[in-house]
Design an enzyme around this catalytic site. Sequence first.
Site, mmCIF file in Angstrom:
data_model
loop_
_atom_site.group_PDB
_atom_site.id
_atom_site.type_symbol
_atom_site.label_atom_id
_atom_site.label_comp_id
_atom_site.label_asym_id
_atom_site.label_seq_id
_atom_site.Cartn_x
_atom_site.Cartn_y
_atom_site.Cartn_z
ATOM 1 N N VAL A 108 0.838 -1.203 0.000
ATOM 2 C CA VAL A 108 0.000 0.000 0.000
ATOM 3 C C VAL A 108 0.868 1.246 0.000
ATOM 4 O O VAL A 108 0.614 2.200 -0.725
ATOM 5 C CB VAL A 108 -0.952 0.007 1.219
ATOM 6 N N MET B 30 4.938 3.067 1.669
ATOM 7 C CA MET B 30 6.104 3.067 2.543
ATOM 8 C C MET B 30 6.148 4.393 3.287
ATOM 9 O O MET B 30 6.085 5.458 2.670
ATOM 10 C CB MET B 30 7.386 2.893 1.715
ATOM 11 N N ALA C 93 7.911 6.678 6.840
ATOM 12 C CA ALA C 93 9.232 6.946 7.406
ATOM 13 C C ALA C 93 9.703 5.795 8.284
ATOM 14 O O ALA C 93 10.885 5.473 8.317
ATOM 15 C CB ALA C 93 9.173 8.239 8.218
ATOM 16 N N GLY D 208 7.804 2.650 8.612
ATOM 17 C CA GLY D 208 7.162 1.369 8.401
ATOM 18 C C GLY D 208 6.644 1.184 6.993
ATOM 19 O O GLY D 208 6.500 2.133 6.226
ATOM 20 N N LEU D 209 6.400 -0.069 6.660
ATOM 21 C CA LEU D 209 5.846 -0.456 5.368
ATOM 22 C C LEU D 209 4.436 -0.981 5.604
ATOM 23 O O LEU D 209 4.212 -1.781 6.511
ATOM 24 C CB LEU D 209 6.728 -1.543 4.747
ATOM 25 N N VAL D 210 3.477 -0.528 4.793
ATOM 26 C CA VAL D 210 2.080 -0.928 4.965
ATOM 27 C C VAL D 210 1.632 -1.770 3.778
ATOM 28 O O VAL D 210 1.866 -1.409 2.621
ATOM 29 C CB VAL D 210 1.152 0.296 5.108
ATOM 30 N N ASP E 136 0.908 15.582 14.331
ATOM 31 C CA ASP E 136 1.319 15.479 12.925
ATOM 32 C C ASP E 136 0.114 15.260 12.018
ATOM 33 O O ASP E 136 0.166 14.462 11.087
ATOM 34 C CB ASP E 136 2.331 14.341 12.760
#
Length: 357
Positions: free
Chosen positions: A26, A28, A30, A32-34, A141
């Site tokens: 889905v 990338m 900062a 983690g990868l989803v 954020d």
Amino acid sequence: MAEFIRAQIFGTTFEITSRYSDLQPVGMGAFGLVCSARDQLTNQNVAVKKIMKPFSTPVLAKRTYRELKLLKHLRHENVISLSDIFISPLEDIYFVTELLGTDLHRLLTSRPLEKQFIQYFLYQIMRGLKYVHSAGVVHRDLKPSNILVNENCDLKICDFGLARIQDPQMTGYVSTRYYRAPEIMLTWQKYDVEVDIWSAGCIFAEMLEGKPLFPGKDHVNQFSIITELLGTPPDDVINTIASENTLRFVKSLPKRERQPLKNKFKNADPSAIDLLERMLVFDPKKRITATEALSHDYLAPYHDPTDEPVAEEKFDWSFNDADLPVDTWKIMMYSEILDYHNVDASAQQIEEQFNGQ
């Protein structure tokens, strides 16, 4: 013991329990990868986020622990919810949450939003913030890419605890800067929930106009753009600036008058302009609150005071000032995961688990 399967996603090993299938990347971030996946237990599509190297440094371990604690604590229709969490044999952490399909950033870059969608999205953002702020949590954020939306226009705020302003990794994020409140940007003072109201105001303006309101090239340029529209900060706000360098910079800027927002947002309703003006205020204490915003005329079509809940209890921040080694954060994290899965384990058993890996 859960069975794990491996897959290569964007050159990264994704190691998940066999409960999940059909992994698709889905995005990338900062940290983690989803991926999207199919939860074979519930037959629902889910989002699986791999936290990269959560135990590589005490700072990253603490950040991961904070996000885990927040995801466990926050339970609200407009906040992303945790449906599973596990540590893989390679010691990566995976958060499993709902999959919503898109985010506000993608929507805003694809087409202009109609009035009723802007109202409904802003209502849900403020409804979520009312709950989050009542729990004693500040997002810090908030930006369009952190606001997830599904095909029914249901909206959920995500990435809590991901961006602490103290984290050096976040300083270069252009997209973050556009939505950052002045008191964070120029380190005026200790900040609070009002920073999220400013960010939500910037997002509201972007929904109205279709482009970022304050697209600064850097913090200096960002602040200059803000003053062009909102004028020079009042003296009582300037006097709260603790940093001599920041104070000197702000005082060096030419004096500017606040511009009427109706001149910039010519097609917006007067009630939309009024709400936006109450959100984009230099003095944090004079900004409208999430609760007050929900009662504003602009959000009247959706406002329901009987269905805008607050948190049952405040979030426990007692760990936040702790300066602990990685192994301690790891043990604390494992304890939280066992608690999530309703597994009882002593501190000694948890420590033995890690020492045995």
